[in-house]
Design an enzyme around this catalytic site. Sequence first.
Site, mmCIF file in Angstrom:
data_model
loop_
_atom_site.group_PDB
_atom_site.id
_atom_site.type_symbol
_atom_site.label_atom_id
_atom_site.label_comp_id
_atom_site.label_asym_id
_atom_site.label_seq_id
_atom_site.Cartn_x
_atom_site.Cartn_y
_atom_site.Cartn_z
ATOM 1 N N ASN A 1 -6.439 39.113 -42.339
ATOM 2 C CA ASN A 1 -7.300 37.961 -42.583
ATOM 3 C C ASN A 1 -7.706 37.857 -44.046
ATOM 4 O OD1 ASN A 1 -7.269 37.071 -39.929
ATOM 5 N ND2 ASN A 1 -9.077 38.241 -39.340
ATOM 6 N N GLU B 1 -14.426 36.259 -35.525
ATOM 7 C CA GLU B 1 -14.284 35.559 -36.793
ATOM 8 C C GLU B 1 -13.101 36.092 -37.594
ATOM 9 O OE1 GLU B 1 -15.928 32.968 -37.239
ATOM 10 O OE2 GLU B 1 -17.630 33.189 -35.889
ATOM 11 N N CYS B 2 -12.455 35.183 -38.324
ATOM 12 C CA CYS B 2 -11.320 35.577 -39.156
ATOM 13 C C CYS B 2 -11.762 35.981 -40.552
ATOM 14 C CB CYS B 2 -10.317 34.427 -39.249
ATOM 15 S SG CYS B 2 -10.951 32.976 -40.114
ATOM 16 N N GLY B 3 -13.030 35.801 -40.852
ATOM 17 C CA GLY B 3 -13.534 36.169 -42.168
ATOM 18 C C GLY B 3 -13.904 34.988 -43.033
#
Length: 244
Positions: free
Chosen positions: A132, A238-240
Amino acid sequence: MSDWDLGELNALEKAQQTAALAAVNQQLESQTAEQRVAWALEHLPEQAVLSSSFGIQAAVSLRLVTRQRPDIPVILTDTGYLFPETYRFIDELTETLGLNLQIFRATTSPAWQEARYGKLWEQGVEGIERYNQLNKVEPMNRALATLGAGTWFAGLRREQSGSRAHLPVLAIQRGVFKLLPIIDWDNRQVYQYLTRHGLSYHPLWEQGYLSVGDTHTTRKCEPGMSEEETRFFGLKRECGLHEG
Protein backbone atom coordinates in the site's frame (compact mmCIF):
# COMPACT_ATOMS: atom_id res chain seq x y z
CA MET A 1 -17.07 30.57 9.46
CA SER A 2 -14.41 32.73 7.84
CA ASP A 3 -11.62 31.81 5.45
CA TRP A 4 -9.16 29.28 6.81
CA ASP A 5 -5.39 29.52 6.51
CA LEU A 6 -3.48 26.31 7.11
CA GLY A 7 -0.32 28.13 8.13
CA GLU A 8 -2.13 30.16 10.76
CA LEU A 9 -3.93 27.08 12.04
CA ASN A 10 -0.72 25.08 12.29
CA ALA A 11 0.87 27.97 14.20
CA LEU A 12 -1.67 27.56 16.98
CA GLU A 13 -1.03 25.49 20.07
CA LYS A 14 -2.38 21.95 19.69
CA ALA A 15 -5.28 22.63 22.04
CA GLN A 16 -6.26 25.79 20.15
CA GLN A 17 -6.02 23.99 16.81
CA THR A 18 -8.21 21.16 18.08
CA ALA A 19 -10.75 23.65 19.43
CA ALA A 20 -10.85 25.57 16.15
CA LEU A 21 -11.46 22.42 14.12
CA ALA A 22 -14.07 21.20 16.60
CA ALA A 23 -15.97 24.48 16.35
CA VAL A 24 -16.16 24.44 12.57
CA ASN A 25 -17.01 20.72 12.54
CA GLN A 26 -19.93 21.38 14.85
CA GLN A 27 -21.35 23.75 12.25
CA LEU A 28 -20.52 21.48 9.31
CA GLU A 29 -22.30 18.54 10.96
CA SER A 30 -25.62 20.36 10.58
CA GLN A 31 -25.10 21.16 6.90
CA THR A 32 -26.04 19.13 3.85
CA ALA A 33 -23.34 17.53 1.73
CA GLU A 34 -23.87 20.18 -0.95
CA GLN A 35 -23.51 22.97 1.61
CA ARG A 36 -20.28 21.46 2.94
CA VAL A 37 -18.79 21.40 -0.56
CA ALA A 38 -19.87 24.99 -1.19
CA TRP A 39 -18.41 26.14 2.13
CA ALA A 40 -15.10 24.39 1.48
CA LEU A 41 -14.76 25.83 -2.02
CA GLU A 42 -15.40 29.31 -0.65
CA HIS A 43 -13.38 29.24 2.56
CA LEU A 44 -10.64 26.61 2.26
CA PRO A 45 -7.42 27.16 0.29
CA GLU A 46 -6.85 26.28 -3.35
CA GLN A 47 -6.03 24.00 -5.10
CA ALA A 48 -9.06 21.86 -4.36
CA VAL A 49 -8.77 18.20 -5.43
CA LEU A 50 -11.02 15.15 -5.18
CA SER A 51 -9.71 11.61 -4.72
CA SER A 52 -11.64 8.56 -5.89
CA SER A 53 -10.99 4.83 -5.91
CA PHE A 54 -13.91 4.47 -8.35
CA GLY A 55 -15.40 1.96 -5.97
CA ILE A 56 -18.97 0.89 -5.26
CA GLN A 57 -20.47 4.34 -4.52
CA ALA A 58 -17.90 6.49 -6.35
CA ALA A 59 -20.41 8.24 -8.58
CA VAL A 60 -21.94 10.04 -5.58
CA SER A 61 -18.93 12.13 -4.58
CA LEU A 62 -17.81 12.58 -8.17
CA ARG A 63 -21.11 14.16 -9.17
CA LEU A 64 -21.60 16.01 -5.89
CA VAL A 65 -18.30 17.86 -6.08
CA THR A 66 -18.00 18.36 -9.84
CA ARG A 67 -21.45 19.95 -9.96
CA GLN A 68 -19.92 22.85 -8.06
CA ARG A 69 -16.37 22.67 -9.45
CA PRO A 70 -16.53 20.96 -12.88
CA ASP A 71 -12.79 21.09 -13.55
CA ILE A 72 -11.59 19.92 -10.13
CA PRO A 73 -8.68 17.47 -10.51
CA VAL A 74 -9.89 13.94 -9.71
CA ILE A 75 -7.01 11.86 -8.35
CA LEU A 76 -6.86 8.12 -9.05
CA THR A 77 -4.00 6.07 -7.64
CA ASP A 78 -3.81 3.20 -10.13
CA THR A 79 -2.10 0.12 -8.73
CA GLY A 80 -2.28 -1.77 -12.02
CA TYR A 81 -4.28 -4.50 -10.28
CA LEU A 82 -7.78 -3.04 -10.43
CA PHE A 83 -10.63 -5.17 -11.75
CA PRO A 84 -11.36 -4.89 -15.50
CA GLU A 85 -14.83 -3.72 -14.45
CA THR A 86 -13.23 -0.89 -12.47
CA TYR A 87 -11.20 0.36 -15.42
CA ARG A 88 -14.32 0.35 -17.60
CA PHE A 89 -16.26 2.11 -14.82
CA ILE A 90 -13.56 4.80 -14.70
CA ASP A 91 -13.89 5.34 -18.44
CA GLU A 92 -17.68 5.49 -18.17
CA LEU A 93 -17.78 8.02 -15.33
CA THR A 94 -15.00 10.13 -16.83
CA GLU A 95 -17.03 10.50 -20.01
CA THR A 96 -20.45 10.86 -18.36
CA LEU A 97 -19.37 13.45 -15.78
CA GLY A 98 -16.63 15.11 -17.83
CA LEU A 99 -14.01 14.42 -15.17
CA ASN A 100 -10.60 16.06 -15.07
CA LEU A 101 -8.98 12.72 -14.27
CA GLN A 102 -5.41 12.78 -12.94
CA ILE A 103 -3.81 9.33 -12.70
CA PHE A 104 -0.83 8.63 -10.45
CA ARG A 105 1.05 5.34 -10.16
CA ALA A 106 3.99 3.83 -8.32
CA THR A 107 7.40 4.67 -9.74
CA THR A 108 8.05 0.92 -10.15
CA SER A 109 5.76 -1.18 -12.36
CA PRO A 110 3.66 -4.03 -10.90
CA ALA A 111 5.76 -6.65 -12.72
CA TRP A 112 9.00 -5.16 -11.43
CA GLN A 113 7.62 -4.99 -7.90
CA GLU A 114 6.71 -8.69 -8.04
CA ALA A 115 10.19 -9.54 -9.34
CA ARG A 116 11.79 -7.53 -6.56
CA TYR A 117 9.55 -8.28 -3.58
CA GLY A 118 7.35 -11.20 -4.57
CA LYS A 119 3.60 -10.91 -4.03
CA LEU A 120 3.58 -8.48 -1.14
CA TRP A 121 -0.15 -8.95 -0.52
CA GLU A 122 0.55 -12.59 0.41
CA GLN A 123 3.13 -11.60 3.04
CA GLY A 124 0.84 -10.77 5.95
CA VAL A 125 0.08 -7.35 7.38
CA GLU A 126 3.66 -6.14 6.90
CA GLY A 127 3.62 -7.08 3.21
CA ILE A 128 0.22 -5.49 2.66
CA GLU A 129 1.35 -2.28 4.32
CA ARG A 130 4.48 -2.15 2.16
CA TYR A 131 2.40 -2.79 -0.95
CA ASN A 132 0.00 0.00 0.00
CA GLN A 133 2.85 2.39 0.73
CA LEU A 134 4.37 1.77 -2.70
CA ASN A 135 1.17 1.78 -4.73
CA LYS A 136 -1.23 4.06 -2.90
CA VAL A 137 0.32 6.26 -0.24
CA GLU A 138 3.40 7.45 -2.14
CA PRO A 139 1.46 8.12 -5.37
CA MET A 140 -1.17 10.05 -3.40
CA ASN A 141 1.46 12.14 -1.63
CA ARG A 142 3.02 12.86 -5.01
CA ALA A 143 -0.38 13.77 -6.46
CA LEU A 144 -1.13 16.25 -3.68
CA ALA A 145 2.30 17.85 -4.09
CA THR A 146 2.22 17.90 -7.90
CA LEU A 147 -1.23 19.47 -8.02
CA GLY A 148 -0.44 21.92 -5.22
CA ALA A 149 -3.43 20.73 -3.21
CA GLY A 150 -4.71 22.89 -0.37
CA THR A 151 -8.06 21.15 0.07
CA TRP A 152 -8.76 17.46 -0.45
CA PHE A 153 -12.29 16.08 -0.89
CA ALA A 154 -12.92 12.36 -0.33
CA GLY A 155 -16.01 10.14 -0.21
CA LEU A 156 -15.53 8.28 3.07
CA ARG A 157 -18.57 7.43 5.23
CA ARG A 158 -18.76 6.56 8.91
CA GLU A 159 -21.06 3.64 8.20
CA GLN A 160 -18.41 1.85 6.14
CA SER A 161 -16.23 0.60 8.98
CA GLY A 162 -15.23 0.95 12.60
CA SER A 163 -12.06 2.78 11.57
CA ARG A 164 -14.19 5.50 9.97
CA ALA A 165 -16.96 5.66 12.56
CA HIS A 166 -15.66 8.76 14.33
CA LEU A 167 -14.10 10.72 11.47
CA PRO A 168 -14.97 14.45 11.41
CA VAL A 169 -16.23 16.34 8.38
CA LEU A 170 -13.08 18.48 8.31
CA ALA A 171 -9.55 17.53 9.35
CA ILE A 172 -5.94 18.18 8.43
CA GLN A 173 -4.13 15.29 6.77
CA ARG A 174 -0.87 15.14 4.81
CA GLY A 175 -0.49 18.90 5.23
CA VAL A 176 -3.81 19.84 3.59
CA PHE A 177 -7.40 20.36 4.67
CA LYS A 178 -9.46 17.23 4.09
CA LEU A 179 -13.24 17.46 3.78
CA LEU A 180 -15.62 14.49 3.74
CA PRO A 181 -18.97 15.78 2.40
CA ILE A 182 -20.95 12.53 2.77
CA ILE A 183 -19.31 11.27 5.95
CA ASP A 184 -22.68 10.93 7.73
CA TRP A 185 -24.63 9.36 4.85
CA ASP A 186 -26.04 5.86 5.17
CA ASN A 187 -26.56 3.27 2.42
CA ARG A 188 -30.12 4.44 1.86
CA GLN A 189 -29.00 8.00 1.12
CA VAL A 190 -26.36 6.73 -1.29
CA TYR A 191 -28.96 4.66 -3.13
CA GLN A 192 -31.41 7.56 -3.27
CA TYR A 193 -28.79 9.96 -4.64
CA LEU A 194 -27.64 7.54 -7.33
CA THR A 195 -31.23 6.77 -8.34
CA ARG A 196 -32.30 10.41 -8.36
CA HIS A 197 -29.48 11.39 -10.70
CA GLY A 198 -29.50 8.33 -12.95
CA LEU A 199 -26.11 7.09 -11.78
CA SER A 200 -24.92 3.54 -11.24
CA TYR A 201 -23.12 1.59 -8.57
CA HIS A 202 -19.85 -0.07 -9.57
CA PRO A 203 -20.66 -3.04 -11.88
CA LEU A 204 -19.43 -5.57 -9.29
CA TRP A 205 -22.12 -4.43 -6.84
CA GLU A 206 -24.58 -6.71 -8.63
CA GLN A 207 -22.21 -9.65 -8.10
CA GLY A 208 -22.17 -9.26 -4.32
CA TYR A 209 -19.19 -6.99 -3.76
CA LEU A 210 -19.64 -4.38 -1.02
CA SER A 211 -16.19 -2.82 -1.42
CA VAL A 212 -13.86 -2.97 -4.41
CA GLY A 213 -10.10 -2.49 -4.53
CA ASP A 214 -7.42 -4.64 -6.11
CA THR A 215 -8.24 -8.04 -7.57
CA HIS A 216 -5.94 -9.90 -5.19
CA THR A 217 -7.17 -8.33 -1.93
CA THR A 218 -10.92 -7.97 -2.58
CA ARG A 219 -13.48 -10.68 -1.83
CA LYS A 220 -17.13 -11.00 -2.62
CA CYS A 221 -19.28 -10.68 0.50
CA GLU A 222 -20.39 -14.07 1.80
CA PRO A 223 -23.06 -14.77 4.45
CA GLY A 224 -21.85 -13.72 7.88
CA MET A 225 -19.06 -11.47 6.56
CA SER A 226 -18.77 -7.78 7.36
CA GLU A 227 -17.77 -5.24 4.73
CA GLU A 228 -14.40 -4.88 6.46
CA GLU A 229 -13.69 -8.60 6.03
CA THR A 230 -14.00 -8.36 2.24
CA ARG A 231 -10.75 -6.38 1.97
CA PHE A 232 -7.14 -7.38 2.69
CA PHE A 233 -8.20 -10.86 3.90
CA GLY A 234 -9.80 -9.21 6.94
CA LEU A 235 -6.35 -8.18 8.22
CA LYS A 236 -6.84 -4.47 7.49
CA ARG A 237 -9.63 -2.12 6.46
CA GLU A 238 -7.67 0.91 5.33
CA CYS A 239 -5.13 0.98 2.52
CA GLY A 240 -3.25 3.87 4.09
CA LEU A 241 -4.61 6.70 1.95
CA HIS A 242 -6.92 7.90 4.69
CA GLU A 243 -4.65 7.27 7.65
CA GLY A 244 -2.09 9.57 9.22
